[in-house]
Design an enzyme around this catalytic site. Structure first.
Site, short mmCIF file in Angstrom:
data_model
loop_
_atom_site.label_atom_id
_atom_site.label_comp_id
_atom_site.label_asym_id
_atom_site.label_seq_id
_atom_site.Cartn_x
_atom_site.Cartn_y
_atom_site.Cartn_z
N MET A 26 0.80 -1.22 0.00
CA MET A 26 0.00 0.00 0.00
C MET A 26 0.84 1.29 0.00
O MET A 26 0.30 2.38 0.12
CB MET A 26 -0.98 0.00 1.18
N CYS A 27 2.18 1.14 -0.15
CA CYS A 27 3.06 2.31 -0.19
C CYS A 27 2.91 3.07 -1.50
O CYS A 27 2.85 2.47 -2.57
CB CYS A 27 4.52 1.87 -0.07
N HIS A 28 2.91 4.40 -1.41
CA HIS A 28 2.91 5.23 -2.61
C HIS A 28 4.30 5.25 -3.24
O HIS A 28 5.29 5.24 -2.53
CB HIS A 28 2.55 6.68 -2.25
N MET A 80 8.80 4.31 5.39
CA MET A 80 8.96 2.93 4.93
C MET A 80 10.27 2.75 4.16
O MET A 80 10.89 1.68 4.22
CB MET A 80 7.77 2.46 4.10
N GLU A 81 10.68 3.78 3.43
CA GLU A 81 11.94 3.70 2.68
C GLU A 81 13.12 3.52 3.65
O GLU A 81 14.01 2.71 3.41
CB GLU A 81 12.15 4.97 1.84
N ASP A 91 23.14 -12.69 4.54
CA ASP A 91 23.41 -13.51 3.36
C ASP A 91 24.91 -13.74 3.16
O ASP A 91 25.35 -14.84 2.86
CB ASP A 91 22.82 -12.84 2.11
#
Lengths: 157, 157, 157, 157, 157, 157
Positions: free
Chosen positions: F74-76, F112-113, F127
């Site tokens: 739902m992120c723009h 969010m970024e 990893d």
């Protein structure tokens, strides 16, 4: 028959195909896009030129098929081994008909790749002609045939 | 009227919109997917459960709209500012109806985003139900309405 | 010899490799990027620091190789099993030399992956140094060697 | 002059352009791909057909330009407002010349988009002709011109 | 023991797994996200509704697992053959617990896919609830178990 | 307070931010990854070499931040104008601390970024070191600070 994408919590999962055998698989999908007579004529003229609408739609459809598992949430990643798209101009019904064939050798079917190919090719035609015809309509997006895998061959009547 | 996507060499280009004004824009698209009665009933039951088919299709459609410029070759990248999808189960005609609204404030239209949203939502429904119904058909993918920009408001018949 | 990417309609297709055998395959590609003496010296200094230009180019080249089938329209998706990139600073000719090796076990060749790796590594060097040298030039992007598959081994003389 | 991509720890960062003004920007890049005479002739023949190699390269270059910030690690995402690619067949030197123009209105330059466009177009030509000519070589990938932004206009001598 | 990702120049490489055998592999990862009591209650209520937060997180986690090799630089592309995610609401400690299982049949492990699945599912919960609780914290992202491959089975004590 | 991501049908939507003002925005996120003493020492040694683990994690985190709207449903989409990541080796608690700062000028926040940047950087460390330490654990992924936008400044106590 069960909806296989649902887990024990009632939520969606990617179905486990680890135990399925690798077989050659093929799927053929169809879509058409209805438009004004004039738009269809412009597309036809374009097929004489170099960078015609259908060539761009062809590339878009093939590249779109490769993105299938990125677009359709529960689709498995697939090593598509071949993809081709054909267009046919239907002047009786003022539409472009699109057929896509996708192939793989793998543990799961390639139906969604062929359906993505025709859908994205159709949307690309819409995009490139929308300046002259906003009412174009994509219809009859459907699986025509699939072969390979445990469920065997399916052919639309 | 010219097909604006064609350059001087007769090949496709991404139209230059540098000089266009930023305006709020909205587009509404529609698609439906026909299916067997039984499939529609299964989807309806699912809407009571947590991870139902339509919820996954909703997420797929919104994420797919964000991928529009990656999927449709000549589409400009767009900062979509809002996207919503609604489903309606039509038991008279055995189909699911899908409507998507996309919004942006920008130099170019958001029609393709709304069309990608409904198409990808429909293909996701196909993917999740294909084990019980291979003959589902996506139809009537079309633009219902768009507003904003130089060409103004469009509303289907 | 035929251009194999062209279908019966004269349009591009993804060649069908379903019947090809899986074999180990390797490809080596080369590129160089010419620059001002001063830029080359700055890059060299950087190799002593932690986050030098070449380390970023290395990561970009490897990640870019993984995107090959997403970037090159008719490329098959490939399960790359290994990728390495080496840089060599040539102070005689004021250039950085880039060599990439890509490997897979599959039905089709991995040449394009190695060519994407060196090209994207070179463009990343350009990006990170362009503030001090806009005239850098990428040249000699070419396949040095490939082995595996039906067409056998190729080595550039 | 400083390498602006390096942070206080000596590692790479994405330069902060938050305070830069939005201006119209344009960048033009060039690349060429050398090949055998015979390959060039096949490409020329193709330009008469519908789905010629150059049409696919055109689409690949434009779509590749849109992926620039996904491919080049420190590149800012950019709202490209226009992109065009031109090809010229040079029978004297047996090469295809590629020129790409990219435009945006934004806070940072669009040079890398134009360079990605020509590079990916060239690699696509390689991919589609490699069955008949493995020794094609991409060269002279360079920025020809850029305008807009604080550093003003650059033109390659 | 060596860090296998480092090449002779001391830079990162994608490890060559061409010679490894294809085996069925499975990995299970865990993460949790702590939040205010009130937020947890809102999520619980949501599980009764159709498009609840956890359903979106489920889709995001599965789609994110498919993007692993695109997100983690040195990861090999993998044909994930199955993926499932489970959530558990812990009202004693005010957190949501997330467990993801990923499966493949291949030459290299699928640990990173399971770890990406839980991480992205957790971040999606954060995104969808951040308007009411900015202090949610994702913790204990870890591998619980992996099987298959040369290094055999690992189980966290 | 309402969960703003839920539409009238009770399903998820991308919130409409069309009417929000463009403001400069910044977000800072934190994560740490616990590991064996020996692993931490290997990473420290690496920082002396050219292609160290942290440099790769840095590039992965920045590239991952650019993928946020592709990963979080739902992120723009956001035009990130800057991104930086810092690492700190904590030998007292045997962990690497990661801090990411993301900036934009736009209609919606960039939290969010920054959270994707630290999460993906941490997973990349996992990893690259998992061959010597499978039990590394990512913890305390959280927002430290955000500024800009209607809700103003937030700072974690």
């Amino acid at each position: 028959m069960e909806l296989t994408h649902i887990n024990e919590q009632g939520r969606a999962k990617m179905v486990d195909v680890s135990d399925k055998k690798e077989t050659p698989r093929e799927a053929v999908a169809y879509a058409c896009i209805h438009m004004k007579r004039e738009t269809l004529e412009r597309i036809k003229e374009g097929t004489i030129a170099k960078g015609d609408v259908l060539s761009v739609a062809q590339v878009a459809g093939i590249m779109g098929a490769k993105k299938t598992s990125d677009i359709i949430p529960m689709c498995h990643p697939i090593m598509m081994t071949g993809c081709d798209i054909n267009f046919s101009l239907d002047f009786e019904n003022n539409k472009v008909e699109i057929t896509a064939t996708a192939r793989t050798v793998g543990q799961t079917g390639i139906e969604m790749e062929s359906l993505c190919a025709v859908s994205i090719a159709a949307l690309t035609i819409y995009d490139m002609c929308k300046a002259i015809d906003r009412e174009m309509t994509v219809s009859d997006v459907m699986l025509m045939k699939k072969s390979g895998g445990k469920s065997g061959t399916f052919e639309r009547y």
